[in-house]
Design an enzyme around this catalytic site. Structure first.
Site, PDB file in Angstrom:
ATOM      1  N   GLU A   1       0.843  -1.205   0.000  1.00 54.66           N
ATOM      2  CA  GLU A   1       0.000   0.000   0.000  1.00 54.66           C
ATOM      3  C   GLU A   1       0.874   1.249   0.000  1.00 54.66           C
ATOM      4  O   GLU A   1       2.022   1.205   0.440  1.00 54.66           O
ATOM      5  CB  GLU A   1      -0.870   0.036   1.273  1.00 54.66           C
ATOM      6  CG  GLU A   1      -1.813  -1.139   1.383  1.00 54.66           C
ATOM      7  CD  GLU A   1      -2.617  -1.128   2.682  1.00 54.66           C
ATOM      8  OE1 GLU A   1      -2.498  -0.163   3.459  1.00 54.66           O
ATOM      9  OE2 GLU A   1      -3.349  -2.102   2.899  1.00 54.66           O
TER      10      GLU A   1
ATOM     11  N   CYS B   1      26.200  34.757  25.421  1.00 55.06           N
ATOM     12  CA  CYS B   1      26.204  36.192  25.667  1.00 55.06           C
ATOM     13  C   CYS B   1      26.440  36.398  27.167  1.00 55.06           C
ATOM     14  O   CYS B   1      25.794  35.765  27.994  1.00 55.06           O
ATOM     15  CB  CYS B   1      24.848  36.771  25.251  1.00 55.06           C
ATOM     16  SG  CYS B   1      24.621  38.452  25.796  1.00 55.06           S
TER      17      CYS B   1
ATOM     18  N   LYS C   1       2.127   4.594   1.510  1.00 58.44           N
ATOM     19  CA  LYS C   1       2.171   5.097   2.889  1.00 58.44           C
ATOM     20  C   LYS C   1       1.785   6.570   2.862  1.00 58.44           C
ATOM     21  O   LYS C   1       2.567   7.428   2.450  1.00 58.44           O
ATOM     22  CB  LYS C   1       3.558   4.897   3.496  1.00 58.44           C
ATOM     23  CG  LYS C   1       3.584   5.265   4.968  1.00 58.44           C
ATOM     24  CD  LYS C   1       4.875   4.798   5.606  1.00 58.44           C
ATOM     25  CE  LYS C   1       4.901   5.056   7.088  1.00 58.44           C
ATOM     26  NZ  LYS C   1       4.655   6.415   7.488  1.00 58.44           N
TER      27      LYS C   1
ATOM     28  N   CYS D   1      27.521  39.998  21.141  1.00 58.86           N
ATOM     29  CA  CYS D   1      26.128  39.551  21.029  1.00 58.86           C
ATOM     30  C   CYS D   1      25.410  40.353  19.929  1.00 58.86           C
ATOM     31  O   CYS D   1      25.486  41.584  19.933  1.00 58.86           O
ATOM     32  CB  CYS D   1      25.414  39.746  22.359  1.00 58.86           C
ATOM     33  SG  CYS D   1      23.641  39.455  22.256  1.00 58.86           S
TER      34      CYS D   1
ATOM     35  N   CYS E   1      20.257  40.144  28.654  1.00 60.02           N
ATOM     36  CA  CYS E   1      20.197  40.450  27.217  1.00 60.02           C
ATOM     37  C   CYS E   1      18.740  40.329  26.753  1.00 60.02           C
ATOM     38  O   CYS E   1      18.081  39.328  27.047  1.00 60.02           O
ATOM     39  CB  CYS E   1      21.079  39.456  26.472  1.00 60.02           C
ATOM     40  SG  CYS E   1      20.881  39.538  24.686  1.00 60.02           S
TER      41      CYS E   1
ATOM     42  N   CYS F   1      22.596  42.646  22.081  1.00 58.57           N
ATOM     43  CA  CYS F   1      22.921  43.699  23.051  1.00 58.57           C
ATOM     44  C   CYS F   1      24.382  44.133  22.966  1.00 58.57           C
ATOM     45  O   CYS F   1      24.815  44.984  23.735  1.00 58.57           O
ATOM     46  CB  CYS F   1      22.592  43.228  24.461  1.00 58.57           C
ATOM     47  SG  CYS F   1      23.692  41.928  25.043  1.00 58.57           S
TER      48      CYS F   1
ATOM     49  N   LYS G   1      10.608   3.379   3.684  1.00 62.24           N
ATOM     50  CA  LYS G   1      10.591   4.843   3.569  1.00 62.24           C
ATOM     51  C   LYS G   1      11.418   5.284   2.369  1.00 62.24           C
ATOM     52  O   LYS G   1      12.562   4.814   2.210  1.00 62.24           O
ATOM     53  CB  LYS G   1      11.196   5.462   4.835  1.00 62.24           C
ATOM     54  CG  LYS G   1      10.333   5.305   6.084  1.00 62.24           C
ATOM     55  CD  LYS G   1       9.173   6.273   6.033  1.00 62.24           C
ATOM     56  CE  LYS G   1       8.626   6.711   7.348  1.00 62.24           C
ATOM     57  NZ  LYS G   1       9.474   7.251   8.324  1.00 62.24           N
TER      58      LYS G   1
ATOM     59  N   ASP H   1       1.087  10.284   3.847  1.00 57.49           N
ATOM     60  CA  ASP H   1       1.768  11.168   4.784  1.00 57.49           C
ATOM     61  C   ASP H   1       0.738  12.092   5.432  1.00 57.49           C
ATOM     62  O   ASP H   1       0.534  13.221   5.003  1.00 57.49           O
ATOM     63  CB  ASP H   1       2.841  11.977   4.040  1.00 57.49           C
ATOM     64  CG  ASP H   1       3.895  12.488   5.001  1.00 57.49           C
ATOM     65  OD1 ASP H   1       3.853  12.101   6.183  1.00 57.49           O
ATOM     66  OD2 ASP H   1       4.753  13.271   4.572  1.00 57.49           O
TER      67      ASP H   1
ATOM     68  N   TYR I   1      -7.310   1.982   5.947  1.00 60.22           N
ATOM     69  CA  TYR I   1      -6.424   0.875   5.584  1.00 60.22           C
ATOM     70  C   TYR I   1      -6.318  -0.231   6.624  1.00 60.22           C
ATOM     71  O   TYR I   1      -5.511  -1.132   6.486  1.00 60.22           O
ATOM     72  CB  TYR I   1      -5.013   1.393   5.256  1.00 60.22           C
ATOM     73  CG  TYR I   1      -4.434   2.346   6.284  1.00 60.22           C
ATOM     74  CD1 TYR I   1      -4.187   1.936   7.578  1.00 60.22           C
ATOM     75  CD2 TYR I   1      -4.128   3.655   5.929  1.00 60.22           C
ATOM     76  CE1 TYR I   1      -3.657   2.800   8.517  1.00 60.22           C
ATOM     77  CE2 TYR I   1      -3.600   4.541   6.866  1.00 60.22           C
ATOM     78  CZ  TYR I   1      -3.367   4.103   8.158  1.00 60.22           C
ATOM     79  OH  TYR I   1      -2.841   4.964   9.082  1.00 60.22           O
TER      80      TYR I   1
HETATM   81  S1  IVH Z   1      -0.944   0.291   8.679  1.00 54.02           S
HETATM   82  C1  IVH Z   1      -1.073  -2.136  12.414  1.00 54.02           C
HETATM   83  N1  IVH Z   1      -1.109   1.405   6.297  1.00 54.02           N
HETATM   84  O1  IVH Z   1       2.117   5.142   8.934  1.00 54.02           O
HETATM   85  C2  IVH Z   1      -1.264  -1.314  11.196  1.00 54.02           C
HETATM   86  N2  IVH Z   1      -0.262   2.730   8.079  1.00 54.02           N
HETATM   87  O2  IVH Z   1       4.604   4.481  10.327  1.00 54.02           O
HETATM   88  C3  IVH Z   1      -0.771   0.066  11.374  1.00 54.02           C
HETATM   89  N3  IVH Z   1       0.284   5.033   7.433  1.00 54.02           N
HETATM   90  O3  IVH Z   1       0.771   5.075  12.192  1.00 54.02           O
HETATM   91  C4  IVH Z   1      -0.802   0.993  10.270  1.00 54.02           C
HETATM   92  N4  IVH Z   1      -0.299   4.851   5.317  1.00 54.02           N
HETATM   93  O4  IVH Z   1      -0.305   6.659  10.432  1.00 54.02           O
HETATM   94  C5  IVH Z   1      -0.759   1.572   7.577  1.00 54.02           C
HETATM   95  N5  IVH Z   1      -1.348   2.251   4.159  1.00 54.02           N
HETATM   96  C6  IVH Z   1      -1.014   2.423   5.422  1.00 54.02           C
HETATM   97  C7  IVH Z   1      -0.510   3.651   5.893  1.00 54.02           C
HETATM   98  C8  IVH Z   1      -0.147   3.760   7.242  1.00 54.02           C
HETATM   99  C9  IVH Z   1       0.170   5.664   6.259  1.00 54.02           C
HETATM  100  C10 IVH Z   1       0.834   5.640   8.661  1.00 54.02           C
HETATM  101  C11 IVH Z   1       0.014   5.404   9.915  1.00 54.02           C
HETATM  102  C12 IVH Z   1       0.948   4.685  10.847  1.00 54.02           C
HETATM  103  C13 IVH Z   1       2.295   5.087  10.330  1.00 54.02           C
HETATM  104  C14 IVH Z   1       3.347   4.063  10.710  1.00 54.02           C
END
Ligand code: IVH
Length: 656
Positions: free
Chosen positions: A107, A411, A109, A393, A416, A396, A299, A111, A211
């Site tokens: 999936e 300082c 991730k 500084c 100050c 002052c 990441k 942000d 999710y």
């Molecule tokens: S699964 C036990 N799926 O990433 C399952 N998290 O670094 C827990 N996040 O706290 C989360 N997209 O806020 C999951 N597709 C995704 C996600 C996701 C973003 C975030 C979520 C989590 C954090 C963990």
């Protein structure tokens, strides 16, 4: 009347479905507005008839006083992080030690910030942030304004789902063009969700993908794939880019694809989440203390961007430390606009040989403060002169000096102005006395007007009530609120005050250890160097700094005056490791208490290691029943839970 309300809700919901889900509007905007207005009018006139799932909550308007804390029935875990393909391969190999031929769901991730949504009989009754995983904050009023979050789902069932609230890039850009100053869409989303007034959240047009289904077995579901399908059928938004993955090659392809294509997405992602699909397999793999072993977050590497150092500037912090930082030509890095990077101290700048007008590469990952990675020396044009630390500084003009074995300059002027202002800001900060309502600009303004010179003056601000009323942005109500906040800060526990005093080397953790050890300010002030230095995790550097602070007559007088103002000088927190009757137990308060307000009672319980939840379940440890306790007490009796009267509660509190 109820019939008309139901009818209007049906019409509006249908119109929303056609517009948002099917993308085929069936009525005009004017008609829609007329139905909405009629519904709002009826709901205002007959508040008892307002339905919990009314679409009027979408436009906001509900304002809460403060965020209620809620306990998550199942902890909201976070995920372990990995950063390269070797780590992806080892994750797969580790899984294969327990599971033959594992299948995954990959999936995006998102942000944003995670959210838990609870539905009862198919209606949204609670939305909460993750908080520390166990205890989050109730944000139902704001969640209801998010169009992707259904107020009613397609089956009248009880269910919890979890997902991510986020802000689309287009909305974020528009907000900032209109004058907002959010660093990135995630901050903007988090800031919007933490608004007391849901009208603000409604305007921010947030989105949400779901999710995670925490209790799949309750619905006869045995794969994550089916959990997603089930949640989609209920009406939740599920990311369409999720993909079933059969082997490590497919996984690598998915990651490659999204590494290259993420700029084209309408929202920001910071990685890929990989989850074992079979829920039985998930159970076999289990959890570590913080995260599941059946999922991991890959990441993306932090973005590196080139920009120019326009100038090296210096700021004076609350301890008088003078810190250089780079004033940069603004650039966008990982979604945030960056125009400053810290340069820490003279040694750091000299070692990296950073000069004004240099082209540098900078990096920002997650919440980390932007950092200069390196200087591109080939791009120097001869105008860059080696860095020289300033001698006076910048505020002052007093001399700067260095402490033995430290690279920082300080300082020499204890009063100050820069330093005084920083101290005042620090005193109000959340981890210190937590006085909300002050921003840096207000403090600077009050300082320049002479209302605030030292932290003691906070407690005399009421003298200037009239003058404050004249200032732009202040009214009777906001001043009263501010003064109440200040008054309240007098009750803060000792470690907050100690941290708030801006003693060099005394951060939150140190302040807590020292306060816990000595229990009151007198003991700290009378302590000998060795006594402090011998405490675990403290050491001579901190001890010396504390002794020096209290040797100064001005500081001694300040403490005496604060004491006279009624500022608390004792440690009120229970040491976390001390077991109490409250430790790790979940309490529910019901009925009215005579001795404490709800929030005072909650504070007491939390201080002693317990937590407070708003609803009674099997997992509740104790229900505290005040006068006229109603259904919660009945439920507790049905579940045969422990019940305390107010007297028993007070009695148990008094043991600590
Ligand atoms: S699964 C036990 N799926 O990433 C399952 N998290 O670094 C827990 N996040 O706290 C989360 N997209 O806020 C999951 N597709 C995704 C996600 C996701 C973003 C975030 C979520 C989590 C954090 C963990």
């Amino acid at each position: 009347m109820k019939q008309r309300i139901d009818e209007l809700i049906e019409i509006i919901n249908e119109a929303n479905r056609n517009y948002y889900t099917l993308d085929k509007p069936t009525i005009t905007d004017q008609e829609y507005d007329r139905y909405m207005e009629e519904l709002i009018r009826l709901e205002t006139k007959y508040p008892d008839l307002k339905r919990i799932d009314s679409p009027t909550s979408r436009v906001g308007g509900q304002i809460i006083d403060s965020f209620k804390k809620v306990t998550h029935e199942k902890t909201m875990l976070s995920l372990g992080d990995i950063f390269n393909s070797d780590e992806i391969i080892s994750f797969d190999e580790k899984i294969k030690k327990t599971i033959k031929n594992p299948k995954y769901i990959a999936e995006l991730k998102m942000d944003g910030l995670s959210v838990s949504l609870i539905y009862k009989d198919g209606k949204l009754i609670r939305a909460a942030t993750r908080g520390d995983g166990r205890i989050g904050e109730d944000i139902t009023h704001n969640a209801k304004t998010i169009k992707d979050i259904p107020l009613t789902i397609n089956k009248p069932i009880d269910i919890e789902v979890r997902g991510e609230i986020y802000m689309k890039k287009s909305i974020f850009n528009k907000l900032n063009e209109e004058g907002a100053n959010f660093a990135n869409p995630r901050n903007a989303a988090a800031g919007s969700v933490r608004q007391l007034d849901s009208k603000v959240a409604a305007k921010r047009k947030l989105s949400c993908f779901i999710y995670h289904l925490p209790n799949p077995e309750d619905y006869g579901i045995y794969t994550h794939e089916n959990a997603l399908k089930f949640m989609r059928e209920l009406g939740f938004k599920i990311n369409p880019n999720n993909k079933k993955i059969n082997d490590i090659n497919e996984l690598m392809d998915y990651i490659d694809y999204w590494t290259n294509n993420r700029p084209d997405l309408p929202y920001e992602i910071d990685g890929i989440v990989i989850k074992v699909n079979d829920l039985n397999d998930q159970e076999k793999l289990g959890f570590t203390a913080r995260s599941p072993k059946w999922a991991i977050a890959y990441k993306f590497p932090p973005e590196l961007v080139l920009t120019r150092v326009k100038k090296i500037v210096f700021t004076v912090g609350r301890t008088g430390q003078v810190t250089p930082s780079a004033d940069l030509e603004p650039v966008r890095v990982s979604g945030s606009l960056i125009s400053r990077a810290t340069l820490h101290n003279e040694d750091y700048v000299k070692e990296k040989d950073i000069r004004e007008r240099d082209i540098v590469s900078i990096k920002k990952a997650g919440d980390v403060i932007p950092e200069i990675v390196k200087v591109i020396k080939e791009r120097r044009d001869g105008t860059q002169k080696p860095f020289e630390m300033i001698k006076k500084c910048p505020m002052c003009k007093s001399d700067l000096s260095k402490k033995e074995n430290e690279s920082a300059y300080y300082c020499n002027n204890n009063s100050c102005p820069s330093r005084e202002q920083e101290k005042l800001i620090h005193y109000t900060s959340r981890a210190a006395m937590n006085i909300t309502g002050f921003g840096e600009a207000i403090i600077e303004d009050f300082y320049n007007r002479g209302y605030l010179k030292s932290v003691l003056d906070f407690y005399h601000l009421d003298k200037y009530r009239e003058e404050l009323m004249e200032l732009e942005g202040f009214g009777n109500k906001s001043i009263t609120k501010l003064l109440n906040e200040i008054e309240n800060s007098k009750k803060a526990s000792l470690e907050r005050l100690l941290f708030g005093l801006s003693i060099r080397h005394v951060g939150t953790k140190t302040a807590d250890i020292i306060s816990n050890h000595f229990k009151n300010m007198n003991n700290i002030m009378n302590a000998k160097l060795d006594e402090i230095a011998e405490i675990k995790d403290i050491g001579p550097k901190i001890a010396k700094s504390i002794i020096e602070y209290f040797e100064d007559e001005n500081n001694k007088n300040l403490i005496e005056s604060l004491k006279n103002e009624g500022v608390n000088m004792t440690y009120l927190k229970q040491k976390a490791t001390d077991q109490t009757i409250f430790t790790d137990k979940t309490f529910v308060l019901t009925g009215s208490l005579k001795t404490y307000t709800r929030s005072e009672a909650k504070d007491k319980i939390e201080t002693l290691g317990g937590s407070v939840s708003s609803s009674v379940s099997k997992k509740t440890s104790v229900v505290i029943a005040g006068e006229e306790a109603g259904t919660k007490l009945k439920k507790a009796q049905d579940l045969e839970l422990t019940i305390w009267t107010e007297e028993e509660f007070i009695n148990n509190l008094s043991k600590y």
